[in-house]
Design an enzyme around this catalytic site. Structure first.
Site, PDB file in Angstrom:
ATOM      1  N   ASP A  76       0.865  -1.179   0.000  1.00 19.35           N
ATOM      2  CA  ASP A  76       0.000   0.000   0.000  1.00 19.35           C
ATOM      3  C   ASP A  76       0.909   1.238   0.000  1.00 19.35           C
ATOM      4  O   ASP A  76       2.114   1.139   0.245  1.00 19.35           O
ATOM      5  CB  ASP A  76      -0.941  -0.016   1.211  1.00 19.35           C
ATOM      6  CG  ASP A  76      -2.164   0.873   0.994  1.00 19.35           C
ATOM      7  OD1 ASP A  76      -2.164   1.679   0.035  1.00 19.35           O
ATOM      8  OD2 ASP A  76      -3.125   0.772   1.782  1.00 19.35           O
TER       9      ASP A  76
ATOM     10  N   GLU B 137      -9.785   7.522   4.031  1.00 13.83           N
ATOM     11  CA  GLU B 137      -8.933   6.924   5.040  1.00 13.83           C
ATOM     12  C   GLU B 137      -8.353   7.979   5.974  1.00 13.83           C
ATOM     13  O   GLU B 137      -8.018   9.075   5.552  1.00 13.83           O
ATOM     14  CB  GLU B 137      -7.797   6.132   4.380  1.00 13.83           C
ATOM     15  CG  GLU B 137      -7.168   6.887   3.229  1.00 13.83           C
ATOM     16  CD  GLU B 137      -6.002   6.152   2.598  1.00 13.83           C
ATOM     17  OE1 GLU B 137      -5.312   5.405   3.272  1.00 13.83           O
ATOM     18  OE2 GLU B 137      -5.779   6.364   1.400  1.00 13.83           O
TER      19      GLU B 137
HETATM   20  C1  BGC Z   1      -5.018   3.192   0.383  1.00 16.04           C
HETATM   21  C2  BGC Z   1      -5.343   2.118  -0.621  1.00 16.04           C
HETATM   22  C3  BGC Z   1      -5.251   2.654  -2.016  1.00 16.04           C
HETATM   23  C4  BGC Z   1      -3.918   3.293  -2.233  1.00 16.04           C
HETATM   24  C5  BGC Z   1      -3.754   3.899  -3.599  1.00 16.04           C
HETATM   25  C6  BGC Z   1      -3.753   3.900   0.046  1.00 16.04           C
HETATM   26  O1  BGC Z   1      -3.530   4.972   0.882  1.00 16.04           O
HETATM   27  O2  BGC Z   1      -4.934   2.625   1.661  1.00 16.04           O
HETATM   28  O3  BGC Z   1      -6.617   1.592  -0.360  1.00 16.04           O
HETATM   29  O4  BGC Z   1      -5.492   1.631  -2.918  1.00 16.04           O
HETATM   30  O5  BGC Z   1      -3.704   4.299  -1.291  1.00 16.04           O
HETATM   31  O6  BGC Z   1      -4.507   5.031  -3.744  1.00 16.04           O
HETATM   32  C1  BGC Z   2      -3.292   9.747  -2.497  1.00 17.17           C
HETATM   33  C2  BGC Z   2      -4.092   8.537  -2.130  1.00 17.17           C
HETATM   34  C3  BGC Z   2      -3.375   7.786  -1.098  1.00 17.17           C
HETATM   35  C4  BGC Z   2      -2.994   8.666   0.085  1.00 17.17           C
HETATM   36  C5  BGC Z   2      -2.202   7.913   1.096  1.00 17.17           C
HETATM   37  C6  BGC Z   2      -2.992  10.564  -1.254  1.00 17.17           C
HETATM   38  O1  BGC Z   2      -2.232  11.679  -1.554  1.00 17.17           O
HETATM   39  O2  BGC Z   2      -3.954  10.509  -3.426  1.00 17.17           O
HETATM   40  O3  BGC Z   2      -4.347   7.722  -3.231  1.00 17.17           O
HETATM   41  O4  BGC Z   2      -4.157   6.735  -0.675  1.00 17.17           O
HETATM   42  O5  BGC Z   2      -2.307   9.808  -0.328  1.00 17.17           O
HETATM   43  O6  BGC Z   2      -1.585   8.710   2.040  1.00 17.17           O
END
Ligand code: BGC
Ligand code: BGC
Length: 848
Positions: free
Chosen positions: A322, A525
């Site tokens: 990830d 998230e």
């Molecule tokens: C998330 C994933 C996601 C990835 C790419 C991560 O921060 O936990 O679910 O697929 O970013 O965007």
């Molecule tokens: C990205 C996401 C990723 C996240 C994780 C963002 O800047 O756009 O895809 O999941 O950072 O920290």
């Protein structure tokens, strides 16, 4: 300011070992009586493919092999980079678009995909041609692309109990993604969420592993095709990355990226449910999770990645990391992490810092720190997936067929999913269904708000910053109601604040009924984590709106938009009917389909949605899951009324309970990783209004005080406060309304925090607690700080009595901590909380 003398200040100079919070030692082995089922690989190995892989591998240099292990982001890696480094994969993160253009057309996406592909196949430098794999988070439709169909988020799908529908959504999503030339989706999320405070609860189908298992299979089959069919991984299909392996939904207090304390049995029986089904369906990739299991990060968990997933569960595809997730593994940095590859990770997701990681991984492969056999195994797995998916042939029959994106057929599936996802919680006096010939007032900030009804992972990462114009072809909930009502000869008027006058409706002075659409604003998230399930913790503006309408004798239908069950007893009491609508996505008209009859008063669609998550009766009722010993929810798992149910829900549900119930006093987190609701971090500088620290950096006007996010043991889990010393000032953790924290005082509790002093303080430094105007008390930290090692993280705790003795009333705390300095100072802070009964010999105490 009353000056207080500190008596024998004892500082707990506990080194917190903050460089790494995690262990690497594991003492597990898979034995015959392990809780994990023994699975055969889902697909028989194709001897042709295995031969091609071996031949390819034999031709590859170590540089080319290591390149395959790297996935970089389109913002940071050009097609030229893909060619030069033989990168195995690229991704677009949430909110990253071709040419940095939010309004990039499907054609632009495709053109970029073609450019990367061509670059990867370019052998002009004498290297090998291996197609690059592009991955994207198509988690509720092709949600990064303007104009795509947006399906309800997983929590809503959980309520439909319709695996066939899930499969059709998977198929439709695959087709929309295929239009843009992208090969791979980071979906489905098969988390089985235990604590709904987790900000990714909406990405989970259910708290019940049974549903997650059934859906995971259906979704993987929808995305990849059925494994025995001719279309499997064919031109209209994608590769699925089932995520996040494993235990992401089981972290302590629902903390994103936290630690999962589950037993191995629980891991296998609850959290693995979706993986087992996905593996049986032939899923080709699995994404490792950010979380740790009993302190060991999944990205470095050899037992779980290698022994369990690839061994016992027979997985022969590859494990992708990830987003920079490897950096949290014990001993690793963003730029170097042989531990992860050695543990069984096959591909790093390293969006921006990929070059350094590539160089280090290459050096480690050369030195043998990463054995050649492991590198070869990882590359073999990656090649296997690329060959199975026909990437070498680049079979993309739908590429450029832009009519498929947001097509009427796909929108119809999404609308059906909306209808089936709605759960009717309350329908007193059989208020629903509504006759569309009536005068209907549609209120609430969610009524005509497609961004809000779509939630996180929508065009942008957190789903924020979008306006109605960003959703061509989509329909708001209000628009759907209006169309249905007008065609039946009624009248629907939008009034966000619920105001109306005698002129609002034709031939009527007031509405017959109000439909109020309200709920959570988009989040994804980590930003979405909360400490309390109480809806609108600070100011209950939506409750006020409901009450205002009810007070005028207008029947009220609440349509609640949310990514999780929340404590809404007050809102329920103030509503005649209440519908949990989750995060329906682009087809808001699905709501009108169910809540309105046709012009003849006949039901068009009854409610069929059933809760896939238990709904709390008490504000502190979390975790709350089917099967709990003391299971006593307000609405149980499986609940959901239909139009034939004549159930009356009492409108005197307890409105008590903003403070935690007896015996369940947990640490009150004010700032753990980030400020926790209801507490916000504010910067207080003399002569200017308080500045809320929202992003990563905030500064008072002339730079007198500056706050920035820094890393202690995790990404941006601490805040550095820098005082220039121009004037006294400080930072505070403040709540929008007074909080009753008296039980922490009564329990003999402490204020606990981690801090790192960058240099000895020159002037006075004070810690105080505030309970409104003229109600504050604190103590000097100057002497205590002087005893600290600079540049080292230290844990400090202060007896709450210190503040109480200064007159702080803990039943109405507005600032749980205020730190002030009158001179220049540089202090980093983290893990600020009230700990019940926490005082011990290491606690800072003070005299009366
Ligand atoms: C998330 C994933 C996601 C990835 C790419 C991560 O921060 O936990 O679910 O697929 O970013 O965007
Ligand atoms: C990205 C996401 C990723 C996240 C994780 C963002 O800047 O756009 O895809 O999941 O950072 O920290």
């Amino acid at each position: 300011m009353v000056k207080k003398r500190l008596i024998a200040p004892v500082i707990a100079a506990l080194l917190c070992g903050c460089g790494t919070g995690d262990k690497t030692t594991e003492s597990h082995t898979v034995t015959d009586n392990s809780p994990w089922p023994k699975l055969e690989p889902a697909l028989a190995k194709d001897p042709e493919i295995e031969k091609r892989i071996a031949a390819q591998l034999a031709k590859m240099t170590l540089e080319e092999k290591v390149g395959q292990l790297i996935q970089a982001e389109i913002k940071y890696a050009t097609p030229e980079d893909v060619k030069n480094y033989h990168l195995g994969s690229i991704l677009n993160g949430g909110g990253t678009y071709p040419n940095n253009d939010k309004f990039a057309k499907p054609e632009d996406w495709l053109a970029l995909a073609e450019a990367y592909h061509r670059a990867s196949m370019d052998t002009s430098d004498g290297g090998v041609a291996i197609p690059v794999l592009w991955g994207s988070d198509a988690v509720h439709g092709h949600n990064n692309v303007i104009g795509a169909t947006l399906f309800p988020h997983n929590i809503g799908l959980g309520a439909t109990r319709d695996p066939q529908l899930i499969r059709r959504i998977g198929e439709a999503t695959a087709r929309e993604v295929a239009v843009t030339g992208i090969d791979w989706t980071f979906a489905p999320t098969v988390a089985v969420v235990r604590d709904d405070r987790w900000g990714r609860t909406f990405e989970s189908y259910s708290e019940d592993p049974k549903i997650v298992r059934e859906y995971a299979r259906a979704m993987v089959e929808g995305i990849q095709g059925e494994k025995s069919s001719a279309e499997f991984l064919g031109g209209e299909k994608l590769i699925s990355a089932t995520k996040h392996f494993i235990g992401d939904g089981g972290t302590d207090r629902g903390m994103d990226r936290g630690d999962t304390p589950a037993s191995e049995e629980e891991l296998a029986e609850i959290h693995a449910a979706g993986y087992i089904a996905a593996l049986e369906a032939g899923v080709q990739t699995v994404m490792a999770s950010f979380n740790s299991w009993k302190g060991v990060r999944l990205h470095g968990h050899k037992y779980l990645l290698t022994d369990v997933l690839k061994g016992r569960l027979g997985f022969d595809g590859f494990v992708v990391g990830d987003w920079n997730g490897h950096r949290f593994v014990e001993g690793c940095t963003l730029e170097s992490c042989p531990q992860a590859i050695n543990a069984g990770l096959d591909m790093f997701m390293v969006p921006s810092d990929w070059k350094a990681l590539y160089e280090n991984t290459l050096a480690q492969a050369k030195s043998g720190e990463i054995p050649t056999s492991r590198i070869d195994d990882a590359v073999t797995r990656i090649l296997r997936v690329k060959m199975r998916a026909g990437l070498f042939e680049r079979n993309k029959p739908l590429a450029g067929a832009t009519g498929i994106l947001g097509s009427p057929e796909h929108r119809a599936i999404a609308r059906e999913a909306v209808r089936k996802s709605l759960v009717l919680l309350k329908n007193n006096g059989q208020l629903l269904p509504l006759n569309p010939k009536q005068k209907i007032l549609v209120a609430g900030d969610g009524a005509d708000n497609i961004a809000k009804q779509s939630g996180g992972w929508t065009i942008s990462w957190q789903g924020t910053g979008n306006s109605q114009a960003d959703f061509p072809g989509a329909t708001s909930i209000y628009a759907g109601i209006k169309t249905a009502v007008e065609s039946a000869g009624g009248e629907a008027v939008l009034s966000v604040d619920g105001e109306f006058s005698v002129d609002t409706f034709t031939d009527a002075e007031r509405p017959d009924v109000a439909v109020v659409v309200f709920g959570e604003d988009p989040y994804a998230e980590w930003h979405g984590d909360i400490t309390s399930l109480e809806y609108q913790f600070g100011t209950k503006t939506d409750l006020a709106l409901l009450k205002k309408l009810k007070a005028q004798g207008i029947p009220v239908v609440s349509i609640f938009i949310s990514g999780r069950p929340l404590w809404v007893n007050k809102e329920l009491n103030a509503s005649d009917a209440f519908v949990a609508a989750w995060l329906p996505g682009s087809e808001g008209a699905g709501v009108a389909d169910v809540i309105l009859t046709d012009a003849d008063g006949k039901i068009r669609h009854d409610f069929t949605g059933k809760l896939s998550f238990s709904w709390p009766l008490l504000v502190d009722q979390t975790p709350l899951n089917l099967g709990d010993d003391d299971y006593d929810p307000l609405f149980a798992y499986g609940y959901g009324l239909t139009y034939s149910d004549k159930v009356e829900i009492a409108s005197d549900l307890t409105e008590q309970g903003e403070s935690y119930a007896e015996g369940r006093l947990e640490d009150a987190w004010m700032m753990v990783w980030r400020p926790r609701a209801p507490w916000n971090l504010v910067l207080l500088d003399e002569g200017s209004a308080p500045i809320e620290v929202e992003g990563n950096v905030a500064e008072s006007s002339d730079g007198n005080i500056r706050v920035s996010a820094i890393d202690m043991r995790n990404q941006e889990d601490a805040r550095l406060v820098q005082w220039a010393g121009l004037r006294p000032g400080g930072v505070a953790l403040r709540a929008g309304k007074p909080q009753d924290m008296s039980r922490y005082l009564e329990s003999g509790g402490t204020l606990s925090l981690k801090l790192r002093l960058d240099e000895e303080p020159r002037g006075e430094v004070r810690a105080s607690v505030g309970c409104g105007d003229d109600c504050t008390g604190g103590l000097s930290l100057r002497e205590s700080l002087r005893q600290l090692q600079t540049q080292e993280w230290t844990e400090m705790s202060i007896d709450l009595q210190c503040f109480a003795k200064q007159g702080v009333d803990f039943s109405r705390i507005e600032s749980s901590l205020l730190l002030e300095s009158d001179e220049a100072l540089s202090l980093a802070l983290a893990d600020i909380k009230y700990v019940p009964g926490g005082a011990d010999s290491a606690t800072l105490r003070c005299d009366g």
